[in-house]
Structures are given as structure tokens and as C-alpha cells.
Design an enzyme around this catalytic site. Structure first.
Site, PDB file in Angstrom:
ATOM      1  N   GLU A   1       4.533 -16.430   7.052  1.00  0.00           N
ATOM      2  CA  GLU A   1       3.350 -16.502   7.078  1.00  0.00           C
ATOM      3  C   GLU A   1       2.551 -15.903   6.120  1.00  0.00           C
ATOM      4  O   GLU A   1       1.409 -15.723   6.073  1.00  0.00           O
ATOM      5  CB  GLU A   1       2.617 -16.318   8.514  1.00  0.00           C
ATOM      6  CG  GLU A   1       2.329 -17.222   9.505  1.00  0.00           C
ATOM      7  CD  GLU A   1       3.347 -17.907  10.076  1.00  0.00           C
ATOM      8  OE1 GLU A   1       4.747 -17.533   9.652  1.00  0.00           O
ATOM      9  OE2 GLU A   1       3.502 -18.651  10.905  1.00  0.00           O
TER      10      GLU A   1
ATOM     11  N   ARG B   1      11.461 -13.427  11.749  1.00  0.00           N
ATOM     12  CA  ARG B   1      10.752 -14.570  11.506  1.00  0.00           C
ATOM     13  C   ARG B   1      10.719 -14.949  10.096  1.00  0.00           C
ATOM     14  O   ARG B   1      10.276 -14.464   9.242  1.00  0.00           O
ATOM     15  CB  ARG B   1       9.246 -14.220  12.133  1.00  0.00           C
ATOM     16  CG  ARG B   1       8.421 -15.485  12.178  1.00  0.00           C
ATOM     17  CD  ARG B   1       7.892 -16.115  13.292  1.00  0.00           C
ATOM     18  NE  ARG B   1       7.012 -17.187  13.246  1.00  0.00           N
ATOM     19  CZ  ARG B   1       5.641 -16.989  13.587  1.00  0.00           C
ATOM     20  NH1 ARG B   1       5.134 -15.779  14.388  1.00  0.00           N
ATOM     21  NH2 ARG B   1       4.883 -18.007  13.769  1.00  0.00           N
TER      22      ARG B   1
ATOM     23  N   TYR C   1       3.006 -12.730   4.935  1.00  0.00           N
ATOM     24  CA  TYR C   1       2.635 -11.275   5.191  1.00  0.00           C
ATOM     25  C   TYR C   1       3.624 -10.638   4.299  1.00  0.00           C
ATOM     26  O   TYR C   1       4.331 -11.136   3.213  1.00  0.00           O
ATOM     27  CB  TYR C   1       2.799 -10.813   6.553  1.00  0.00           C
ATOM     28  CG  TYR C   1       1.971 -11.418   7.419  1.00  0.00           C
ATOM     29  CD1 TYR C   1       0.559 -10.873   7.238  1.00  0.00           C
ATOM     30  CD2 TYR C   1       2.015 -12.263   8.569  1.00  0.00           C
ATOM     31  CE1 TYR C   1      -0.393 -11.233   8.029  1.00  0.00           C
ATOM     32  CE2 TYR C   1       0.890 -12.535   9.545  1.00  0.00           C
ATOM     33  CZ  TYR C   1      -0.245 -12.009   9.094  1.00  0.00           C
ATOM     34  OH  TYR C   1      -1.019 -12.517   9.811  1.00  0.00           O
TER      35      TYR C   1
ATOM     36  N   HIS D   1      -0.980 -17.889   5.395  1.00  0.00           N
ATOM     37  CA  HIS D   1      -2.122 -18.003   5.884  1.00  0.00           C
ATOM     38  C   HIS D   1      -3.107 -18.807   4.777  1.00  0.00           C
ATOM     39  O   HIS D   1      -4.072 -19.136   5.311  1.00  0.00           O
ATOM     40  CB  HIS D   1      -2.755 -16.665   6.490  1.00  0.00           C
ATOM     41  CG  HIS D   1      -2.097 -16.226   7.674  1.00  0.00           C
ATOM     42  ND1 HIS D   1      -2.102 -17.137   8.821  1.00  0.00           N
ATOM     43  CD2 HIS D   1      -1.771 -15.005   8.172  1.00  0.00           C
ATOM     44  CE1 HIS D   1      -1.380 -16.641   9.741  1.00  0.00           C
ATOM     45  NE2 HIS D   1      -1.163 -15.314   9.855  1.00  0.00           N
TER      46      HIS D   1
ATOM     47  N   GLN E   1     -10.591 -22.462  19.352  1.00  0.00           N
ATOM     48  CA  GLN E   1     -11.706 -21.991  19.589  1.00  0.00           C
ATOM     49  C   GLN E   1     -12.028 -20.700  20.305  1.00  0.00           C
ATOM     50  O   GLN E   1     -13.051 -19.821  19.824  1.00  0.00           O
ATOM     51  CB  GLN E   1     -12.677 -22.758  20.284  1.00  0.00           C
ATOM     52  CG  GLN E   1     -13.222 -23.930  19.301  1.00  0.00           C
ATOM     53  CD  GLN E   1     -13.724 -25.241  20.337  1.00  0.00           C
ATOM     54  OE1 GLN E   1     -13.420 -26.232  20.523  1.00  0.00           O
ATOM     55  NE2 GLN E   1     -15.081 -24.948  20.773  1.00  0.00           N
TER      56      GLN E   1
HETATM   57  P1  NAP Z   1     -25.205 -28.663  16.195  1.00  0.00           P
HETATM   58  O1  NAP Z   1     -23.891 -28.049  15.804  1.00  0.00           O
HETATM   59  O2  NAP Z   1     -26.234 -27.904  16.748  1.00  0.00           O
HETATM   60  O3  NAP Z   1     -25.614 -29.470  14.867  1.00  0.00           O
HETATM   61  C1  NAP Z   1     -26.853 -30.380  14.897  1.00  0.00           C
HETATM   62  C2  NAP Z   1     -26.992 -30.825  13.745  1.00  0.00           C
HETATM   63  O4  NAP Z   1     -28.300 -31.483  13.673  1.00  0.00           O
HETATM   64  C3  NAP Z   1     -27.093 -29.654  12.591  1.00  0.00           C
HETATM   65  O5  NAP Z   1     -26.551 -30.151  11.346  1.00  0.00           O
HETATM   66  C4  NAP Z   1     -28.599 -29.404  12.237  1.00  0.00           C
HETATM   67  O6  NAP Z   1     -28.865 -29.222  11.003  1.00  0.00           O
HETATM   68  C5  NAP Z   1     -29.144 -30.843  12.536  1.00  0.00           C
HETATM   69  N1  NAP Z   1     -30.631 -31.119  13.251  1.00  0.00           N
HETATM   70  C6  NAP Z   1     -30.948 -30.254  14.297  1.00  0.00           C
HETATM   71  N2  NAP Z   1     -32.272 -30.471  14.516  1.00  0.00           N
HETATM   72  C7  NAP Z   1     -32.507 -31.488  13.949  1.00  0.00           C
HETATM   73  C8  NAP Z   1     -33.605 -32.536  13.708  1.00  0.00           C
HETATM   74  N3  NAP Z   1     -34.718 -32.253  14.612  1.00  0.00           N
HETATM   75  N4  NAP Z   1     -33.847 -33.360  13.034  1.00  0.00           N
HETATM   76  C9  NAP Z   1     -32.654 -33.526  12.041  1.00  0.00           C
HETATM   77  N5  NAP Z   1     -31.465 -32.989  12.190  1.00  0.00           N
HETATM   78  C10 NAP Z   1     -31.336 -31.795  13.140  1.00  0.00           C
HETATM   79  O7  NAP Z   1     -25.083 -29.908  17.158  1.00  0.00           O
HETATM   80  P2  NAP Z   1     -23.680 -31.126  17.617  1.00  0.00           P
HETATM   81  O8  NAP Z   1     -23.386 -31.457  16.173  1.00  0.00           O
HETATM   82  O9  NAP Z   1     -24.702 -32.147  18.346  1.00  0.00           O
HETATM   83  O10 NAP Z   1     -22.730 -30.351  18.387  1.00  0.00           O
HETATM   84  C11 NAP Z   1     -22.854 -29.798  19.403  1.00  0.00           C
HETATM   85  C12 NAP Z   1     -21.982 -28.722  19.722  1.00  0.00           C
HETATM   86  O11 NAP Z   1     -20.755 -29.209  19.980  1.00  0.00           O
HETATM   87  C13 NAP Z   1     -21.577 -27.896  18.597  1.00  0.00           C
HETATM   88  O12 NAP Z   1     -22.552 -26.782  18.764  1.00  0.00           O
HETATM   89  C14 NAP Z   1     -20.348 -27.599  18.581  1.00  0.00           C
HETATM   90  O13 NAP Z   1     -19.991 -26.300  19.099  1.00  0.00           O
HETATM   91  C15 NAP Z   1     -19.646 -28.665  19.622  1.00  0.00           C
HETATM   92  N6  NAP Z   1     -18.700 -29.320  18.841  1.00  0.00           N
HETATM   93  C16 NAP Z   1     -17.711 -28.587  18.098  1.00  0.00           C
HETATM   94  C17 NAP Z   1     -16.768 -29.257  17.291  1.00  0.00           C
HETATM   95  C18 NAP Z   1     -15.790 -28.480  16.507  1.00  0.00           C
HETATM   96  O14 NAP Z   1     -15.279 -29.236  15.753  1.00  0.00           O
HETATM   97  N7  NAP Z   1     -15.427 -27.376  16.951  1.00  0.00           N
HETATM   98  C19 NAP Z   1     -17.015 -30.631  17.315  1.00  0.00           C
HETATM   99  C20 NAP Z   1     -18.012 -31.486  18.032  1.00  0.00           C
HETATM  100  C21 NAP Z   1     -18.880 -30.818  18.746  1.00  0.00           C
HETATM  101  P3  NAP Z   1     -30.220 -28.864  10.297  1.00  0.00           P
HETATM  102  O15 NAP Z   1     -31.193 -28.412  11.284  1.00  0.00           O
HETATM  103  O16 NAP Z   1     -29.847 -28.228   9.176  1.00  0.00           O
HETATM  104  O17 NAP Z   1     -30.506 -30.324   9.714  1.00  0.00           O
HETATM  105 FE1  SF4 Z   2      -6.412 -21.283  22.000  1.00  0.00          FE
HETATM  106 FE2  SF4 Z   2      -6.846 -22.256  24.416  1.00  0.00          FE
HETATM  107 FE3  SF4 Z   2      -7.549 -23.751  22.454  1.00  0.00          FE
HETATM  108 FE4  SF4 Z   2      -5.048 -23.278  23.033  1.00  0.00          FE
HETATM  109  S1  SF4 Z   2      -6.772 -24.505  24.223  1.00  0.00           S
HETATM  110  S2  SF4 Z   2      -5.863 -23.276  21.135  1.00  0.00           S
HETATM  111  S3  SF4 Z   2      -4.955 -21.424  23.569  1.00  0.00           S
HETATM  112  S4  SF4 Z   2      -8.395 -21.599  23.033  1.00  0.00           S
END
Ligand code: NAP
Ligand code: SF4
Length: 672
Positions: free
Chosen positions: A167, A217, A169, A255, A342
Site C-alpha cells: 500500500e 502483507r 507504506y 494509497h 462512507q
Molecule cells: P446535494 O449534494 O446537496 O447537491 C445539490 C446540488 O444542487 C449542488 O451542486 C448545489 O450546488 C445545487 N443547488 C442547490 N440549490 C440549488 C438551486 N436552488 N438551484 C440550482 N442549483 C442548486 O444534493 P444531491 O446531489 O441531490 O444529493 C443528495 C445527497 O445524496 C447528497 O448530499 C449525498 O450525500 C447523497 N448522495 C451521495 C452520493 C455519493 O456519491 N456519495 C451520490 C448520490 C447521492 P450550488 O448550490 O453550488 O449550485
Molecule cells: Fe464501509 Fe460499511 Fe460502506 Fe462497507 S458498507 S464500505 S463497511 S461503510
């Protein structure tokens, strides 16, 4: 009794002086618990996994000395008090019938400290400090510190140690020309570069005696420029065996490598072919690792002769009872690790305790428990997204009588959108697991049922998990026929043109861009395609296994827009955001931050930038502007004077994710 479908996985492994009961190693994961000094919590965490059947547990990395610590204050076995604390943990694991080895992790130039050391004074791209190049005496000190750490581990009751040699290290830094520019006996030829690794193993073995498990490892695929050649790796493996290792464990990718190795978009068992190459080259058992998350996959890996044993780390966060459930014919009850990072690795990088998105008890075993309810109640849960599903499941498992209402014709809520994204196939398994588990727990599921305030009147408790609805960004022209919401694209399969502008670059904007630039089956389901896309090859063909990435042409031309002037995707997961950004960049997605939305017309969307107005030509505009809580039901119930619990997106929509939703659902249900 029927024969187990996992005969190889459940077969014992004789190490000569000790026999492991099965072929499952719980791989090393930093928990963040040791640093908090709550040893009861550390012990309970590991003991639950020992009870759950892991044949051998490897702890999170312990620093052999201050300079090698991953971050200042990282746990190690430096004092007698440390030894006593670790002894408390090993005793509990042994009482639970398990075995545990301590990983010795010297971070080298990855250490977050100005006193970090390495083979040469070359800064890592992912670390802020230039390491000090060790002199001969300095190298001798590091080796001695490894041996001392192993002796202390033995004193602390561990059954063995794992020497972290992969990894990227410390030890790996000596092995590769990428980081080792020395001209003395520790650099230059491979014989010289591998001297440190071999010497560490030899001295550790010498110090601990013969009857102590010593895992090394080994980096089988460095995935960085100037990585090791395959013939070098085989030579190292044999030398490590001769120096006294009991087992070789597989490490994949430094990493700093720009190739994902454990993320959810990495195909399952993506690297077992590399471990297979080592089989037969040494006589000691070889372990394979990375993206193995079900007993079926693990069994297949062993059946195909890819390894003698399988390492799983995150799956033991998702379900401490992984092995026990597999052995008892309850494999379909194993909570699936969806490889999202996450709640585990992302937490580690944020200095938080590692836990699990699907199992909020992980790392919180002493504090979050699901005991049988003293006064079983009737509970209505409205909304079967992650928050509602988890609340219903835990409440029912505790003995409450639970009715789950869902407006849709299936369970899953927002998870059903995640599962259609290429690279997020693991979400299928999560939704299916929830479906099975809530039904088995006796939850009465009412699909296609809108729960009215009236219908909920007589329940003892009402949990509102009605989720979110897309935010209306109120852009002039958004009512046009060329404008779709992400829900219409991901759930409704609405037709989308060849040129697309996406409004909003949050998690969902990124997901939609990924969805729209792919064609055909996801590369996550096609290992060779995935390897081509990211540039992974056989280390026999190229040092480190690094090839030129060859992503397929994008299915559409996509522009991703956001108003914030920061780099789009900056707020995505710490350990996965770069993968999403790299994947979209490889598909030619344009990302524009700091824009204003002037209006939408038939030709596309007009944006305002610091240089004036500009038309982003697009056939389709997809709105991904975040979400707002759906609280109508909660408000109606409150108006009826009914006390309700509001969880998940219905509670707070901002930055909502499944991790928060599931955690909130579990904690509420544990408290009722
Ligand atoms: P979000 O992450 O809160 O993003 C919303 C987007 O919309 C931002 O880019 C924001 O940027 C824009 N926005 C906000 N208000 C706006 C407005 N009034 N007009 C135009 N643009 C606006 O929400 P999301 O994309 O719907 O996702 C929801 C949640 O799902 C996320 O917080 C995330 O945790 C989760 N999720 C995570 C993943 C992942 O890969 N880990 C994938 C999908 C969903 P600006 O305000 O700068 O324009
Ligand atoms: Fe980590 Fe749990 Fe997501 Fe698996 S499901 S990657 S252990 S948070």
C-alpha cells in the site's frame, strides 16, 4: 444436515503450530477506537467479530515508533500501559474463541508528521511532509523497532503480527524505484531494495520465536510508476518465506495510486487473479483480498485456486457474524458491505470513529444495542427508504409489532435510484437484504399504500420517514419539454438527448453524469473492461501493473454545472470523490463551477459567468438541484395532536445520505 455450500471457506488451515478453524481473515481496518482509550469498546468490537467466526483478526495498524505513526498520537505499543490495554483486548478475543494478530504499520513518507522518514527524501503526493532520508543507523533503528513492536505484541497476548509491506507504506517505499533513489546497500538493485523487507521479517521472527503467526502483507500490484516487476515480487515472496513468514497477505495499490482498488465501482474480487499468480511460488499459505464481500465470492476464489485464504475487512464492519451466518446456512442474512467507504474509511480520514453505513453498531457496540423491548408496542413506519427500513427492522427485531407503509410498489426509496448507476450495483444487494430482513423480522409491509393521519391514529408510535422531493431551482424556461428531473431520468427512464447539461453537481448530479455517459453494461460487471478503462495490467507485462488507461468513448456529451465557485465534486466522499471526478473526466464531462442560471430555451441553458452570459448547448437539461424534506404527513399528524418521530430526509434534507438515514433509523428504533 445438508452439506455447506462453502466447504473451502469453512475448511481449517493448519499453520503447523496452530490450526485456524476456517479460511477467513478479518483484514486490518483502522477503527479510531484505540486512540480514544476506551478499551472496553475496543475489546467488545473485536470480541463480537471473534464470536462471529473470523478465523484470525488483524488489528488496525499500530505504529512501531513515533516517526512511523500515520498521524501524531496514532496508537502503538510504546509503554507497559499500552501492553496492558492491548492484553485486555486479546483476552476478550480469546475468551470469545478467536485469534488476533496486531498489524505493525510504519507509514514512512505517508506519516502525517514532520519527523517522517523514508528511503529517499521524496514527498508523497498525498502527504504534506518531505521525509528525512534515513542513514544506516536510522534504518537499523526502524528494523529494531519493528522487532520490538512484535515482541510487545506477543507480551500483549496477540497470536501474531502482520508486517505491513504494501500500500505504499515504509517498506514498500524501499522496494520501489519510485521512492527509493539510494545508492547504498539499501537501494539500486532489487536485492538491495528488498533488503529492508527481508531483514524486518527475519528480525521479527528471531525476536518472537517460531510459534507466533507472522503475516507479511506483500504488494502484488503497486499501481504507481516504476513499481515492482513480477519477477521481483516472486523473488521477494520467496525471500520473505525463507526469512520466517507464516502467511503472505496480498496488498494492492499504493494509497497515492490513481486507480481505485476497493471502491464500490471496482469489480468484485478484481485482484484475485494477481494472488493466483503467486500460488505455487511459495509453500506458505497465501491470502487474497479486495472487494470480496459475500461467502459465494470467497468460496469461488478459493475453489479456483486463487488463494489459500480470503481477507475481508469492511464486510466485518457491515456484519460481525459474517462467517457464523455462512456456516449456519443463513448467508442471505449477512448485511452486505456495499464498499461505499462512507462510514468507515471516510470517517478515518475525518478523524472520526470508523463505523458502517449498513451497520451503525460497528464501533459503537457498547453504546448502541438492540435488546428485546420491555413493553412491545404497535409501531407504524411511513416510508421505506433507508431510514424507514432500518427503523422498521430494528424495531421488529426488538419485538415490536411494526407496520411499514410505502407509497411506491417496492421498498428502497432513494436506494432504488442509486442502484441503477453504473458502478453502484452493490446497492441492489442492500435493498434486497432489507426486503428479506424486514419480512423475516415480521414487519407487515404495505406497498402502494399512502398512510393517512387517520389510519395512523391508533398506533402507539408513528415514525415518519417520508423522505425528500427534488428541489425546484426556479430557472426560467425549466417547464420546457427538454427539461427533466433526475427522478425522471433514473426512475422513469425518460429519453435523454446526445448533449446534456446537468444543473447541480452534488452526489446526484455526479451520479446522473455517470449514468448518462455510460452505454451497455457497467464495467464494474466486466473485469477486463474495467482494467482497460483504468489502465491495470499484468505486472509481468508492465512494472507495477500500470498500463495506459483506455476509457470507452462517452455515450453523451455532458456538462455539469454548479453555482458555487469551488471545484465541482469537492464535497463528495473523501476517499471516493477523486474516483468520481476522474471517471467523469475520462468520459469527457465538462465541469463548470461559479455559474448563474439565466434561463433555459430550446438550444440549451444560458449561464452567467464572470465573462458574461454563455449558452451551454444541450438537447436535454437535467435538474439535480438538491432536495427538500417531505413533511406533509408529519405536519398533518402534528395538527391532529399526534406525537411523531421524523427521521431521514423528512427530518433534514440537506446533505442527506443513506448513512445518516440508517443511523437515525437504528438509533430511534433502539430507543423505543
Ligand atoms: P446535494 O449534494 O446537496 O447537491 C445539490 C446540488 O444542487 C449542488 O451542486 C448545489 O450546488 C445545487 N443547488 C442547490 N440549490 C440549488 C438551486 N436552488 N438551484 C440550482 N442549483 C442548486 O444534493 P444531491 O446531489 O441531490 O444529493 C443528495 C445527497 O445524496 C447528497 O448530499 C449525498 O450525500 C447523497 N448522495 C451521495 C452520493 C455519493 O456519491 N456519495 C451520490 C448520490 C447521492 P450550488 O448550490 O453550488 O449550485
Ligand atoms: Fe464501509 Fe460499511 Fe460502506 Fe462497507 S458498507 S464500505 S463497511 S461503510
Amino acid at each position: 444436515m445438508t452439506a455447506t455450500p462453502y466447504p473451502r471457506l469453512l475448511a481449517p488451515l493448519d499453520l503447523g503450530f496452530v490450526t485456524l478453524p476456517n479460511r477467513v481473515l478479518m483484514g486490518s481496518m483502522h477503527t479510531g477506537l484505540e486512540e480514544r482509550g476506551d478499551w472496553e469498546r475496543v475489546a467488545t468490537y473485536y470480541a463480537e467479530r471473534a464470536t462471529g467466526g473470523a478465523a484470525l483478526i488483524v488489528t488496525g495498524g499500530m505504529a512501531p515508533n513515533i516517526e512511523g505513526a500515520v498521524f501524531p498520537g496514532a496508537a502503538g505499543l510504546h509503554t507497559d500501559e499500552d501492553i496492558a490495554n492491548h492484553r485486555f483486548v486479546t483476552d476478550r478475543v480469546h475468551d470469545a474463541g478467536g485469534r488476533i494478530a496486531m498489524q505493525i504499520l510504519h507509514a514512512g513518507r505517508y506519516a502525517y508528521g514532520k519527523d517522517c522518514v523514508s528511503a529517499s527524501a521524496i514527498k508523497a503526493p498525498i502527504a504534506p511532509f518531505v521525509p528525512r532520508e534515513l542513514d544506516e543507523a536510522g534504518i537499523e533503528k526502524q528494523i529494531a523497532d519493528f522487532a520490538t513492536a512484535a515482541v510487545r505484541a506477543r507480551e500483549a497476548g496477540y497470536d501474531g503480527v502482520e508486517v505491513m509491506g504494501s500500500e505504499g507504506y515504509f517498506i514498500n517505499q524501499f522496494l520501489c524505484l519510485h521512492t527509493n533513489r539510494r545508492t547504498d546497500r539499501w537501494g539500486g538493485s532489487y536485492e538491495n531494495r528488498m533488503r529492508l523487507a527481508v531483514e524486518v521479517v527475519r528480525r521479527v521472527r528471531e525476536a518472537v520465536g517460531p510459534d507466533f503467526i507472522l503475516i507479511y502483507r506483500i504488494s502484488l500490484l503497486d499501481l504507481v510508476p516504476n513499481g515492482q516487476k513480477w519477477e521481483e515480487i516472486v523473488r521477494l515472496a520467496r525471500a520473505i518465506e525463507a526469512a520466517g513468514a507464516t502467511i503472505l497477505n496480498t496488498g494492492i495499490g499504493w494509497h497515492e495510486a490513481r486507480i481505485p482498488t476497493i471502491a464500490t465501482s471496482v469489480p468484485r474480487r478484481a485482484f484475485t487473479w494477481v494472488t493466483k499468480k503467486l500460488m505455487g511460488a511459495v509453500d506458505i499459505p497465501v491470502i487474497t483480498s479486495n472487494r470480496i464481500n459475500t461467502p459465494e465470492v470467497a468460496e469461488a476464489v478459493l475453489a479456483e485456486g486463487c488463494a489459500d485464504m480470503v481477507s475481508m475487512a469492511r464486510p466485518f464492519l457491515a456484519d460481525a457474524e459474517f462467517v457464523r451466518k455462512a456456516a449456519e446456512g443463513r448467508a442471505d442474512e449477512i448485511a452486505p458491505c456495499i464498499a461505499c467507504n462512507q462510514a468507515c474509511l471516510d470517517h478515518t480520514f475525518q478523524g472520526k470513529i470508523s463505523t458502517c453505513l449498513v451497520n451503525p453498531r460497528a464501533g459503537h457496540e457498547t453504546e448502541l444495542t438492540y435488546p428485546p423491548a420491555e413493553n412491545p408496542k404497535t409501531i407504524a413506519v411511513v416510508g421505506a427508504g433507508p431510514a424507514g427500513l432500518m427503523a422498521a427492522l430494528v424495531a421488529a427485531q426488538r419485538g415490536h409489532s411494526v407496520t411499514l407503509y410505502e407509497r411506491d410498489d417496492r421498498l428502497g426509496g432513494q436506494l432504488n435510484m442509486a442502484r441503477v448507476i453504473p458502478g453502484k450495483e452493490e446497492f441492489h444487494g442492500l435493498v434486497e437484504w432489507f426486503e428479506r430482513m424486514v419480512r423475516r423480522a415480521g414487519v407487515e409491509v404495505r406497498l402502494k399504500t399512502e398512510a393517512s393521519a387517520e389510519a395512523l391514529r391508533d398506533f402507539d408510535e408513528v415514525i415518519v420517514a417520508t423522505g425528500v422531493s427534488p428541489r425546484d431551482p426556479q430557472i426560467p424556461g425549466q417547464d420546457g419539454p427538454n427539461v427533466l428531473s433526475y427522478v425522471e431520468v433514473l426512475r422513469g427512464g425518460a429519453p435523454v438527448g446526445a448533449r446534456v447539461a446537468i444543473v447541480g453537481a452534488g452526489g446526484i448530479g455526479f451520479d446522473v453524469a455517470e449514468f448518462l455517459t455510460h452505454e451497455g453494461e457497467s464495467p464494474t460487471l466486466h473485469l477486463e473492461e474495467w482494467k482497460r478503462e483504468w489502465g491495470v495490467t499484468d505486472p509481468e507485462d508492465a512494472p507495477g501493473g500500470l498500463a495506459q488507461p483506455a476509457p470507452p468513448p462517452p455515450a453523451r456529451a455532458v456538462t455539469l454545472l454548479q453555482r458555487k465557485a469551488e471545484r465541482p465534486g469537492k464535497r463528495l466522499g473523501k476517499t471516493t470523490g477523486w474516483i468520481h471526478r476522474a471517471s467523469l473526466a475520462a468520459r469527457g464531462v465538462k465541469m463548470l463551477g461559479g455559474v448563474g442560471y439565466v434561463g433555459i430555451g430550446p438550444a440549451g441553458i444560458t449561464i452567467a459567468t464572470e465573462n458574461g452570459e454563455d449558452l451551454v448547448e444541450a438537447d436535454t437539461i437535467v435538474l439535480c438541484a438538491g432536495q427538500e424534506s417531505q413533511r406533509d404527513l408529519a405536519d398533518a399528524l402534528a395538527n391532529h395532536g399526534k406525537r411523531v418521530h421524523v427521521i431521514g430526509g423528512a427530518d433534514v434534507a440537506a446533505e442527506l445520505d443513506a448513512k445518516r438515514a440508517i443511523d437515525q433509523g437504528a438509533r430511534l428504533a433502539a430507543s423505543l
